[in-house]
Design a protein around this motif. Structure first.
Motif, short mmCIF file in Angstrom:
data_model
loop_
_atom_site.label_atom_id
_atom_site.label_comp_id
_atom_site.label_asym_id
_atom_site.label_seq_id
_atom_site.Cartn_x
_atom_site.Cartn_y
_atom_site.Cartn_z
N GLU A 200 0.82 -1.21 0.00
CA GLU A 200 0.00 0.00 0.00
C GLU A 200 0.86 1.27 0.00
N VAL A 201 1.96 1.25 0.74
CA VAL A 201 2.84 2.43 0.77
C VAL A 201 3.41 2.69 -0.62
N LEU A 202 3.85 1.65 -1.31
CA LEU A 202 4.43 1.82 -2.65
C LEU A 202 3.36 2.21 -3.67
N ARG A 203 2.16 1.69 -3.51
CA ARG A 203 1.07 2.08 -4.40
C ARG A 203 0.76 3.56 -4.28
N GLN A 204 0.73 4.06 -3.06
CA GLN A 204 0.36 5.46 -2.84
C GLN A 204 1.53 6.43 -3.02
N ASN A 205 2.74 5.91 -3.14
CA ASN A 205 3.94 6.74 -3.29
C ASN A 205 4.79 6.18 -4.43
N PRO A 206 4.43 6.46 -5.67
CA PRO A 206 5.04 5.79 -6.83
C PRO A 206 6.50 6.11 -7.07
N SER A 207 7.10 7.05 -6.32
CA SER A 207 8.52 7.33 -6.51
C SER A 207 9.40 6.65 -5.46
N LEU A 208 8.78 5.90 -4.56
CA LEU A 208 9.54 5.22 -3.51
C LEU A 208 9.87 3.78 -3.90
N ASP A 209 10.98 3.28 -3.35
CA ASP A 209 11.33 1.87 -3.43
C ASP A 209 11.08 1.25 -2.06
N GLY A 210 11.01 -0.09 -2.04
CA GLY A 210 10.73 -0.74 -0.77
C GLY A 210 11.50 -2.03 -0.59
N VAL A 211 11.76 -2.36 0.67
CA VAL A 211 12.37 -3.63 1.04
C VAL A 211 11.48 -4.31 2.07
N LEU A 212 11.08 -5.54 1.77
CA LEU A 212 10.30 -6.33 2.72
C LEU A 212 11.26 -7.24 3.46
N TYR A 213 11.34 -7.03 4.78
CA TYR A 213 12.34 -7.73 5.60
C TYR A 213 11.65 -8.62 6.62
N ASP A 214 11.92 -9.92 6.55
CA ASP A 214 11.35 -10.86 7.50
C ASP A 214 12.13 -12.17 7.39
N GLN A 215 11.71 -13.17 8.13
CA GLN A 215 12.36 -14.47 8.03
C GLN A 215 11.94 -15.16 6.74
N TRP A 234 10.60 -3.05 -5.58
CA TRP A 234 10.64 -3.75 -4.30
C TRP A 234 11.69 -4.85 -4.34
N ALA A 235 12.13 -5.20 -3.15
CA ALA A 235 13.08 -6.31 -2.99
C ALA A 235 12.77 -7.02 -1.68
N LEU A 236 13.18 -8.28 -1.60
CA LEU A 236 13.02 -9.07 -0.39
C LEU A 236 14.37 -9.18 0.31
N ALA A 237 14.34 -9.18 1.63
CA ALA A 237 15.55 -9.41 2.42
C ALA A 237 15.16 -10.25 3.62
N ASP A 238 15.85 -11.36 3.81
CA ASP A 238 15.52 -12.21 4.96
C ASP A 238 16.60 -12.10 6.02
N GLY A 239 16.18 -12.23 7.26
CA GLY A 239 17.12 -12.15 8.36
C GLY A 239 16.41 -12.01 9.69
N ASP A 240 17.20 -11.78 10.71
CA ASP A 240 16.72 -11.65 12.08
C ASP A 240 16.85 -10.18 12.50
N PHE A 241 15.73 -9.52 12.77
CA PHE A 241 15.82 -8.08 13.07
C PHE A 241 16.43 -7.78 14.43
#
Length: 350
Positions: A200-215, A234-241
């Protein structure tokens, strides 16, 4: 009066105590309303009522359950305004009950099943143990911490992650629109689950990039790939926050900090501070417990956090203290049209 018995007071005092007793007994039985709601969700009663009123006998055939038992569940749900019984004994799904259907946008059926799952239900029944410092009771009851339990297999994990998505998806567009994101930069969604908020953030802000970070096992169910309007951003990143957070201009966490005690939150927020680019913002998207005696969902969920996870809901003052310990500073609290607020922090000294 026999020793050990409670005498019956007379007059106004007696009536006051009688009313108090009746009220408290009703309050104690309120868990059966949740039990009835879960039963209806499990057998998909709402889906079968979508086409109009049905008699209990018809519903029993459609759901494959006992007619008399089903009627008794529906009768209680009717007192809560979820269904309504007519003069012929047939039941209709009310407006308040529509989101219990599994086939509608914003369905909370899986959220109801998650909230009333035994992983939430059983620790809540042992809440008194939490008052003696045995936090959380989940670990001793299930033999492992909460998130280890839900990571152990795909079916168990789905109860939590699918249920959480159903519970929180309706909030995402509202929250994304409540904050003035920067024109350019990278938004990192820490512990972002299947990516509903980042989408939703990227949909409403078309000039932003995003990273989804989770396990990794959580990211396997992400929903970003199917959204053409955010393709390439967008990109995915996995790890332990608790050990690392990817760099970003906006680092956001939705319904994350309430899962953890203060020490763990400071560790997480310290990693966010280190990952924050100059001029960046940390956004904690969580309920902020209001003062006073008025009902607020945060005051209810707080007890679930205490029993099952060892975390808690927090006041604005609590967030300010966490930020300070992590090298951040509370900038503002922005309420939204959901139960959550945007709690904004900046690097200390800015």
């Amino acid at each position: 009066m026999v020793r050990g018995e409670v005498g019956t007071a007379g007059g106004a005092e007696g009536e006051r105590l009688r009313r108090s007793g009746a009220f408290l007994v009703d309050e104690a039985m309120a868990f059966l309303q949740s039990a009835a709601l879960r039963a209806a969700a499990e057998v998909k009663v709402a889906d079968h009522l979508a086409g109009g009123p049905l008699a209990p006998a018809q519903l029993a055939v459609a759901t494959g359950v006992d007619e008399r038992g089903l009627y008794r569940v529906l009768r209680l749900l009717a007192t809560r305004g979820i269904v309504e019984e007519d003069t012929r004994g047939a039941f209709t799904l009310t407006d308040a009950g529509q989101a219990l259907r599994g086939d509608v946008p914003g369905s909370v059926r899986t959220a109801v099943l998650m909230i009333t799952d035994r992983s939430m239900w059983q620790p809540a029944g042992e809440l008194a143990r939490c008052l003696t410092g045995q936090l959380p009771v989940f670990d001793s009851m299930f033999g492992m911490p909460f998130f280890d339990y839900f990571a152990q297999d795909e079916r168990t994990a789905a109860v939590f992650h699918v249920g959480m998505a159903a519970m929180t998806d309706p909030e995402n567009a509202v929250i994304a629109g409540a904050y003035d994101f920067p024109d350019t930069g990278t938004v990192v969604d820490v512990g972002g689950g299947h990516g509903g908020l980042l989408l939703e953030v990227l949909r409403q802000n078309p000039s932003l990039d995003g990273v989804l970070y989770d396990q990794a096992h959580v990211l396997a169910g992400h929903r970003l790939a199917g959204a053409e309007e955010i393709a390439g951003r967008w990109a995915l990143a996995d790890g332990d926050f608790f050990t690392h957070v990817p760099d970003g201009d906006v680092i956001m966490m939705k319904r994350i900090t309430h899962d953890w005690d203060d020490d763990r939150c400071v560790t997480l927020l310290t990693h966010c501070r280190r990952a924050l680019r100059p001029g960046g913002r940390v956004l904690v998207l969580d309920a902020v417990v209001p003062p006073g005696n008025a009902p607020h969902q945060s005051k209810t969920i707080d007890l679930m956090m205490m029993a099952s996870l060892g975390g808690r809901e927090r006041t604005a003052g609590d967030f300010a203290a966490l930020f300070e310990a992590a090298g951040l500073k509370l900038a503002r609290v922005l309420p939204t049209d959901t139960v959550l607020s945007v709690v904004e922090a900046v690097a200390a000294g800015e």
